[in-house]
Design a protein around this motif. Structure first.
Motif, PDB file in Angstrom:
ATOM      1  N   GLU A  22     -31.385 -44.254 -30.238  1.00 31.56           N
ATOM      2  CA  GLU A  22     -31.570 -45.680 -30.012  1.00 31.56           C
ATOM      3  C   GLU A  22     -32.957 -45.944 -29.418  1.00 31.56           C
ATOM      4  N   PRO A  23     -34.001 -45.881 -30.222  1.00 31.12           N
ATOM      5  CA  PRO A  23     -35.339 -46.154 -29.684  1.00 31.12           C
ATOM      6  C   PRO A  23     -35.420 -47.571 -29.124  1.00 31.12           C
ATOM      7  N   THR A  24     -35.969 -47.681 -27.940  1.00 30.69           N
ATOM      8  CA  THR A  24     -36.087 -48.968 -27.269  1.00 30.69           C
ATOM      9  C   THR A  24     -37.288 -49.736 -27.795  1.00 30.69           C
ATOM     10  N   ALA A  25     -37.109 -50.993 -28.090  1.00 24.58           N
ATOM     11  CA  ALA A  25     -38.204 -51.831 -28.575  1.00 24.58           C
ATOM     12  C   ALA A  25     -39.331 -51.873 -27.556  1.00 24.58           C
ATOM     13  N   LEU A  26     -40.555 -51.974 -28.042  1.00 27.66           N
ATOM     14  CA  LEU A  26     -41.721 -51.965 -27.168  1.00 27.66           C
ATOM     15  C   LEU A  26     -41.664 -53.085 -26.143  1.00 27.66           C
ATOM     16  N   VAL A  27     -41.176 -54.238 -26.525  1.00 31.51           N
ATOM     17  CA  VAL A  27     -41.129 -55.355 -25.585  1.00 31.51           C
ATOM     18  C   VAL A  27     -40.298 -54.991 -24.357  1.00 31.51           C
ATOM     19  N   HIS A  28     -39.235 -54.186 -24.528  1.00 28.54           N
ATOM     20  CA  HIS A  28     -38.409 -53.769 -23.399  1.00 28.54           C
ATOM     21  C   HIS A  28     -39.083 -52.675 -22.580  1.00 28.54           C
ATOM     22  N   LEU A  29     -39.855 -51.813 -23.234  1.00 25.26           N
ATOM     23  CA  LEU A  29     -40.625 -50.810 -22.498  1.00 25.26           C
ATOM     24  C   LEU A  29     -41.707 -51.478 -21.656  1.00 25.26           C
ATOM     25  N   ILE A  30     -42.321 -52.528 -22.193  1.00 24.29           N
ATOM     26  CA  ILE A  30     -43.323 -53.279 -21.431  1.00 24.29           C
ATOM     27  C   ILE A  30     -42.670 -53.901 -20.191  1.00 24.29           C
ATOM     28  N   ALA A  31     -41.488 -54.462 -20.366  1.00 24.66           N
ATOM     29  CA  ALA A  31     -40.774 -55.065 -19.230  1.00 24.66           C
ATOM     30  C   ALA A  31     -40.435 -54.005 -18.187  1.00 24.66           C
ATOM     31  N   ALA A  32     -40.015 -52.828 -18.657  1.00 23.03           N
ATOM     32  CA  ALA A  32     -39.691 -51.747 -17.728  1.00 23.03           C
ATOM     33  C   ALA A  32     -40.934 -51.268 -16.990  1.00 23.03           C
TER      34      ALA A  32
END
Length: 239
Positions: free
Chosen positions: A211-221
């Motif tokens: 389940e690769p996490t979308a970049l937008v969620h990695l940016i938020a993290a």
């Protein structure tokens, strides 16, 4: 007829952080994250281009275990390694990616290869993504011409600088979607501090196998990690 693939360069011999491509991140190797994210939405086959050095046997083994094709070529002449890998699989257009970027944008390969094929230019790269989230789309014919022209070791090691600066080539800059533009955020892995930071980012984003996490969620993290460090008075890992 166009035949596209991702060519992912990877080797164990990093100067600042040796062996980083097989370092553990969220329970998997960094190489595994790169391969999954590069093909997850593009549907493109992945060719891992590593070196002929014995130390890179481990890279080849891991890539094959993950279902990627493997090509082994020159150590420092990475431009030749790319041309040879493309020729081995009759690739006409490729996505160039590096195995120190486990947070590469899931949609970047499809976006950039579509622009490359639609416009007929030699090279496309998006500007504005976090450092380590972008890829390059390049025509293999342009790589061959660059290989014939390049005499500077820098151009041969870094593959595309000649294509991007020389007027004999057509290089097209592009913009990614606004929600993933964050050019000051660093998500590449070059040092031990980078690795520690990205591990925290993935932990907060709850990255899991399959389940690769979308970049937008990695940016938020990543933003959350920054804020927590700032509140604790600690130095930031990303710059």
């Amino acid at each position: 007829m166009a035949r596209a693939a991702v060519v992912l360069q990877a080797r164990m011999g990093s100067t600042r952080l040796p062996g980083k491509v097989l370092a553990s991140l969220a329970g998997r190797s960094i190489l595994a994250h790169c391969i999954d994210r590069l093909c997850a939405r593009s549907g493109l086959p992945v060719i891992v281009a590593t070196t002929v050095l014995p130390e890179d046997d481990r890279v080849a083994t891991e890539a094959a275990r993950l279902g990627a094709s493997v090509y082994r070529g020159p150590v420092d002449d990475v431009l030749t390694r790319y041309v040879q890998a493309a020729d081995q699989w009759n690739v006409t257009h490729l996505i160039r990616a590096t195995a120190d970027n486990p947070a590469v944008d899931l949609d970047a390969p499809a976006r950039t290869i579509a622009i490359l094929l639609r416009t007929g230019v030699d090279h496309v790269v998006e500007h504005g993504l976090p450092i380590g989230a972008a890829v390059e789309a390049v025509a293999v014919d342009a790589l061959r011409r660059a290989s014939e022209l390049a005499t500077d070791p820098f151009d041969r090691e870094h593959v595309t600088p000649l294509i991007r600066r020389d007027e004999r080539f057509t290089a097209l800059p592009a913009l990614p979607p606004a929600q993933v533009r964050h050019p000051r955020l660093r998500l590449t892995i070059d040092t031990a501090a980078d690795l520690a930071f990205v591990r925290r980012v993935f932990a907060y984003a709850r990255e899991t196998s399959g389940e690769p996490t979308a970049l937008v969620h990695l940016i938020a993290a990543a933003t959350r990690v920054h804020l927590m460090r700032r509140a604790a008075g600690g130095a930031l890992d990303a710059r």
